[in-house]
Design a protein around this motif. Structure first.
Motif, PDB file in Angstrom:
ATOM      1  N   ARG A   1       1.038  -1.150  -0.369  1.00 17.35           N
ATOM      2  CA  ARG A   1      -0.035  -0.330  -0.162  1.00 17.35           C
ATOM      3  C   ARG A   1       1.389   1.234  -0.308  1.00 17.35           C
ATOM      4  NH1 ARG A   1      -3.793  -3.149   3.686  1.00 17.35           N
ATOM      5  NH2 ARG A   1      -2.466  -2.056   5.009  1.00 17.35           N
ATOM      6  N   SER A   2       1.851   1.559   0.557  1.00 18.19           N
ATOM      7  CA  SER A   2       2.919   2.709   0.939  1.00 18.19           C
ATOM      8  C   SER A   2       3.489   2.777  -0.397  1.00 18.19           C
ATOM      9  CB  SER A   2       3.749   2.162   1.530  1.00 18.19           C
ATOM     10  OG  SER A   2       5.181   3.453   2.653  1.00 18.19           O
ATOM     11  N   LEU A   3       3.923   1.571  -1.090  1.00 19.73           N
ATOM     12  CA  LEU A   3       4.725   1.791  -2.098  1.00 19.73           C
ATOM     13  C   LEU A   3       3.617   1.917  -3.408  1.00 19.73           C
ATOM     14  CD1 LEU A   3       7.321   1.333  -3.835  1.00 19.73           C
ATOM     15  CD2 LEU A   3       6.459  -0.816  -4.409  1.00 19.73           C
ATOM     16  N   ALA A   4       2.197   1.665  -3.416  1.00 20.17           N
ATOM     17  CA  ALA A   4       1.270   2.352  -4.268  1.00 20.17           C
ATOM     18  C   ALA A   4       1.599   4.134  -4.024  1.00 20.17           C
ATOM     19  CB  ALA A   4       0.161   1.377  -4.669  1.00 20.17           C
ATOM     20  N   ALA A   5       0.965   3.802  -3.096  1.00 13.95           N
ATOM     21  CA  ALA A   5       0.849   5.579  -2.763  1.00 13.95           C
ATOM     22  C   ALA A   5       1.369   6.782  -2.947  1.00 13.95           C
ATOM     23  CB  ALA A   5       0.474   5.776  -0.956  1.00 13.95           C
ATOM     24  N   ASP A   6       3.189   5.547  -3.156  1.00 12.39           N
ATOM     25  CA  ASP A   6       4.607   6.678  -3.139  1.00 12.39           C
ATOM     26  C   ASP A   6       4.878   6.699  -5.477  1.00 12.39           C
ATOM     27  OD1 ASP A   6       5.341   6.645  -0.742  1.00 12.39           O
ATOM     28  OD2 ASP A   6       7.072   5.359  -0.565  1.00 12.39           O
ATOM     29  N   TYR A   7       3.674   5.478  -5.752  1.00 13.23           N
ATOM     30  CA  TYR A   7       3.738   5.912  -6.707  1.00 13.23           C
ATOM     31  C   TYR A   7       2.602   6.594  -7.798  1.00 13.23           C
ATOM     32  CZ  TYR A   7       4.201   3.311 -11.764  1.00 13.23           C
ATOM     33  OH  TYR A   7       3.811   3.685 -13.128  1.00 13.23           O
TER      34      TYR A   7
END
Length: 335
Positions: free
Chosen positions: A318-324
């Motif tokens: 989820r964190s990586l998707a938000a950063d992306y």
């Protein structure tokens, strides 16, 4: 012949739902004129005390009447064999093991080792003989777990150090993780050796195909199941999306022999939605697969796979998707 020096108690787990057998209790299936429960109790022969954890067939609770209605029915439990049930019922094998240990303790149990057997492995006596020899030969207090011919560990065909097993049950209960808990979590910190056992000795019965492969006579039980399936197919069954997803999830876990793994379907779907929105739609299945794979790596020796490890893996995604998504909005999508 020299007596086996190994002193052990035995737990026979017979409390599953048998969902892929249409609810027919596995322990009541018949192989060469004897129930699977009888075969499993034979495999546990030599135990100081034995307890069957689960619902027993009716004829295991009372003496046979001697009438033709008793033909092929499960015999009464042998003298001295105990029975109990985990609470709540169908709370999983970890809870069943804990209940069995408590029952043994209440009847003078407490042997140095505890044999744990599922009730659906009719050829398990061959595996048990090898496990007993391995534990006795080691002489260091370590338990032994069967490793089938295909290399898979069989935690429900194993001999465990009783003290370690009890402490693990207490620890899991202390985290409110015993009911519907993972067997992997229960056994993660136990010191056991993996022991190769004879081919077929841990073959179990999950489906009617498995039963047929072992030569188990399904008889009227299979006929009743087939009739029920035909009846269900003969009328329209309307299910909600949630019901369908839960049913499919259970079917997948059973197919992969992961019945003890708990899946938060809503959390997985939420993660898929985040990935589809933040990246591209095809990222949804890819993200959930990789997150699940990462959580599965937590089941490596010495580590537990539980709700916390699954949530941690999904949090990373989820964190990586938000950063992306943020980087894409700024015009610099992540590499």
């Amino acid at each position: 012949m020299q007596a086996d020096p190994l002193i052990f108690d035995a737990l026979v787990l017979a409390g599953g739902r048998s969902s892929r057998l249409g609810g027919v209790p596995k322990q009541s299936l018949v192989l060469r004129g004897r129930t699977l429960l009888a075969w499993t109790l034979d495999a546990a022969a030599g135990a100081r005390h034995t307890v069957v954890v689960g619902d027993l067939p009716p004829s295991s609770r009372r003496p046979s009447s001697g009438t033709s209605d008793d033909a092929g029915a499960a015999p009464a439990l042998p003298p001295g064999v105990l029975s109990c049930r985990e609470e709540p019922a169908f709370a999983g094998p970890a809870a069943a093991i804990s209940a069995g240990l408590a029952a043994l303790a209440g009847h003078g149990g407490g042997a140095p080792f505890t044999l744990v057997l599922a009730c659906d492995m009719p050829l398990a006596s061959q595996a048990v003989a090898v496990l007993r020899d391995a534990v006795a030969a080691a002489g260091d207090g370590r338990g032994a777990m069967a490793r089938s011919a295909d290399g898979r560990a069989q935690p429900l065909a194993a001999i465990y150090n009783t003290g370690e097993l009890k402490r693990s049950c207490v620890a899991l209960a202390g985290r409110n993780a015993l009911v519907n808990g993972s067997v992997r979590a229960l056994l993660a910190n136990l010191d056991v050796q993996l022991v190769a056992v004879p081919a077929g000795s841990t073959a179990d019965v999950d489906t009617w195909g498995d039963a047929a492969a072992l030569g188990i006579a399904a008889g009227s039980q299979r006929e009743d199941f087939d009739q029920n399936v035909r009846s269900q197919r003969g009328r329209q069954v309307v299910k909600s999306q949630d019901e369908t997803l839960e049913e499919w999830c259970r079917a997948l876990l059973q197919a992969y022999k992961l019945e003890d793994v708990q899946v938060d379907v809503n959390a997985v779907l939420s993660l898929a939605g985040v990935a589809a929105h933040a990246v591209v739609r095809p990222a949804a299945p890819l993200t959930t697969f990789i997150a699940g794979f990462a959580a599965g790596l937590a089941a490596a020796p010495g580590r537990e796979m539980d709700a916390a490890s699954m949530e941690a893996a999904m949090a990373v995604a989820r964190s990586l998707a938000a950063d992306y998504e943020n980087e894409a909005a700024a015009g610099t999508p992540g590499e």
